[in-house]
Write an enzyme that holds these catalytic residues in place. Sequence first.
Site, PDB file in Angstrom:
ATOM      1  N   SER A 138       0.908  -1.091   0.104  1.00 19.43           N
ATOM      2  CA  SER A 138       0.050  -0.138   0.032  1.00 19.43           C
ATOM      3  C   SER A 138       0.861   1.169  -0.166  1.00 19.43           C
ATOM      4  O   SER A 138       2.063   1.179   0.494  1.00 19.43           O
ATOM      5  CB  SER A 138      -0.881   0.276   1.350  1.00 19.43           C
ATOM      6  OG  SER A 138      -1.482   1.211   1.526  1.00 19.43           O
ATOM      7  N   TYR A 151      -1.928  -1.498  10.550  1.00 16.30           N
ATOM      8  CA  TYR A 151      -1.895  -1.425   8.967  1.00 16.30           C
ATOM      9  C   TYR A 151      -0.818  -1.094   8.476  1.00 16.30           C
ATOM     10  O   TYR A 151       0.086  -1.735   7.628  1.00 16.30           O
ATOM     11  CB  TYR A 151      -3.123  -0.671   8.443  1.00 16.30           C
ATOM     12  CG  TYR A 151      -3.217  -0.979   6.873  1.00 16.30           C
ATOM     13  CD1 TYR A 151      -3.850  -1.982   6.487  1.00 16.30           C
ATOM     14  CD2 TYR A 151      -3.000   0.110   6.215  1.00 16.30           C
ATOM     15  CE1 TYR A 151      -4.235  -2.287   4.994  1.00 16.30           C
ATOM     16  CE2 TYR A 151      -2.995  -0.014   4.589  1.00 16.30           C
ATOM     17  CZ  TYR A 151      -3.987  -1.073   4.283  1.00 16.30           C
ATOM     18  OH  TYR A 151      -3.883  -1.458   2.778  1.00 16.30           O
TER      19      TYR A 151
HETATM   20  P1  NAD Z   1     -11.334  -6.285  -0.182  1.00  6.40           P
HETATM   21  O1  NAD Z   1     -11.958  -6.186   1.257  1.00  6.40           O
HETATM   22  O2  NAD Z   1     -12.303  -6.203  -1.297  1.00  6.40           O
HETATM   23  O3  NAD Z   1     -10.833  -7.893  -0.333  1.00  6.40           O
HETATM   24  C1  NAD Z   1     -10.008  -8.357   0.772  1.00  6.40           C
HETATM   25  C2  NAD Z   1      -9.864  -9.897   0.286  1.00  6.40           C
HETATM   26  O4  NAD Z   1      -9.146 -10.623   1.381  1.00  6.40           O
HETATM   27  C3  NAD Z   1     -11.436 -10.588   0.438  1.00  6.40           C
HETATM   28  O5  NAD Z   1     -11.445 -11.649  -0.479  1.00  6.40           O
HETATM   29  C4  NAD Z   1     -11.238 -11.382   1.726  1.00  6.40           C
HETATM   30  O6  NAD Z   1     -12.142 -12.529   1.822  1.00  6.40           O
HETATM   31  C5  NAD Z   1      -9.942 -11.469   2.093  1.00  6.40           C
HETATM   32  N1  NAD Z   1      -9.512 -12.026   3.439  1.00  6.40           N
HETATM   33  C6  NAD Z   1      -9.811 -10.888   4.397  1.00  6.40           C
HETATM   34  N2  NAD Z   1      -9.514 -11.492   5.687  1.00  6.40           N
HETATM   35  C7  NAD Z   1      -9.106 -12.993   5.401  1.00  6.40           C
HETATM   36  C8  NAD Z   1      -8.654 -13.999   5.973  1.00  6.40           C
HETATM   37  N3  NAD Z   1      -8.630 -14.052   7.252  1.00  6.40           N
HETATM   38  N4  NAD Z   1      -8.427 -15.135   5.415  1.00  6.40           N
HETATM   39  C9  NAD Z   1      -8.669 -15.280   4.091  1.00  6.40           C
HETATM   40  N5  NAD Z   1      -8.829 -14.103   3.120  1.00  6.40           N
HETATM   41  C10 NAD Z   1      -9.174 -12.842   3.897  1.00  6.40           C
HETATM   42  O7  NAD Z   1     -10.061  -5.454   0.020  1.00  6.40           O
HETATM   43  P2  NAD Z   1      -9.323  -4.665  -1.057  1.00  6.40           P
HETATM   44  O8  NAD Z   1      -9.577  -3.256  -0.837  1.00  6.40           O
HETATM   45  O9  NAD Z   1      -9.624  -5.353  -2.640  1.00  6.40           O
HETATM   46  O10 NAD Z   1      -7.855  -4.964  -0.355  1.00  6.40           O
HETATM   47  C11 NAD Z   1      -7.005  -5.878  -0.876  1.00  6.40           C
HETATM   48  C12 NAD Z   1      -5.273  -5.623  -0.827  1.00  6.40           C
HETATM   49  O11 NAD Z   1      -5.178  -4.356  -1.080  1.00  6.40           O
HETATM   50  C13 NAD Z   1      -5.293  -5.615   0.836  1.00  6.40           C
HETATM   51  O12 NAD Z   1      -4.157  -5.974   1.060  1.00  6.40           O
HETATM   52  C14 NAD Z   1      -5.329  -4.070   1.075  1.00  6.40           C
HETATM   53  O13 NAD Z   1      -4.720  -3.728   2.374  1.00  6.40           O
HETATM   54  C15 NAD Z   1      -4.855  -3.530  -0.094  1.00  6.40           C
HETATM   55  N6  NAD Z   1      -4.886  -2.099  -0.408  1.00  6.40           N
HETATM   56  C16 NAD Z   1      -6.133  -1.809  -0.489  1.00  6.40           C
HETATM   57  C17 NAD Z   1      -6.313  -0.478  -0.822  1.00  6.40           C
HETATM   58  C18 NAD Z   1      -7.713   0.207  -1.165  1.00  6.40           C
HETATM   59  O14 NAD Z   1      -7.760   1.584  -1.282  1.00  6.40           O
HETATM   60  N7  NAD Z   1      -8.832  -0.580  -1.226  1.00  6.40           N
HETATM   61  C19 NAD Z   1      -5.329   0.483  -1.084  1.00  6.40           C
HETATM   62  C20 NAD Z   1      -3.955  -0.041  -0.863  1.00  6.40           C
HETATM   63  C21 NAD Z   1      -3.812  -1.466  -0.745  1.00  6.40           C
END
Ligand code: NAD
Length: 256
Positions: A138, A151
């Site tokens: 991130s 985080y």
């Molecule tokens: P999201 O909530 O849409 O998806 C997260 C996924 O992780 C889901 O499929 C969920 O089931 C899975 N997950 C969560 N806890 C789990 C567990 N205990 N066991 C197995 N699976 C688990 O989130 P997203 O926004 O798509 O995030 C994806 C990645 O991108 C993350 O690592 C997040 O930190 C990173 N990220 C997101 C953003 C943003 O703005 N959305 C920005 C930077 C980084």
Amino acid sequence: MNRVALITGSTSGIGKSIAIAFAEAGYDIMFHGLEKNGSEIASKIGEENSVRTNFSNANLKDQEAINELIATTINEFGKIDILVNNAGIQYVSKVEEFPLDKWNDIIAINLSSVFVASRAVWPSMKNNRFGRIINISSVHGIRASEYKSAYVSAKHGVIGLTKVLGLEGAGHNITCNAICPGYVKTPLVEGQIKDQAKAHSLTEEEVVKQVMLKKQAVKEFIPEKKIAELALFLAKEDSSAITGSAYVLDGGWSAQ
Ligand code: NAD
């Protein structure tokens, strides 16, 4: 034989977009995530793109379950060529009120699972002389924000681990890189918009502009598709010299 990608958290948000892009490019995909309709998502995307898919709902808090996820995927598909460590969670609180169990969950899911999955897949990638590990960190892997102690710590840790794996993979044709997005409008962020609107007594639109995208020079969410395109580039056969790096897609946030 198609290349095989295991993408954690690929039944939602960024991971799902990455999985679709890889399926469209002809990769077989092991889907993974906690979403109830994960199996249907995997089958539908597989059918639409004529690639093999399967689905696992292994809980990444459980390190034995991660080892099983890797073993099952190799057993079913014959190998794992690309591992995308994408699954993650968020929790926001002042440090003195930050619950210890939330800290432990974030470190387990966002950081330790990246180590455990990479360690488990390593011998087979080494044996196959091919591996591409892509960690979704991130902008919080290189910058901090208040109230996100767990985080920010986990995402910084992911970048450190990425560098180590980049070094250890050199000579084995195993690369490891991180992608560092700014805000992306996924279910994880949509929940935050609602919570912040309540907390700040603002409309959801005001939260997006005044709170969420405040630090991004470009006041737009990062498109999921751009993250998927970068992941595809990092996975390429001829990307073997590109390793140990963190690629920022943050709308200019870290340029300041
Ligand atoms: P999201 O909530 O849409 O998806 C997260 C996924 O992780 C889901 O499929 C969920 O089931 C899975 N997950 C969560 N806890 C789990 C567990 N205990 N066991 C197995 N699976 C688990 O989130 P997203 O926004 O798509 O995030 C994806 C990645 O991108 C993350 O690592 C997040 O930190 C990173 N990220 C997101 C953003 C943003 O703005 N959305 C920005 C930077 C980084």
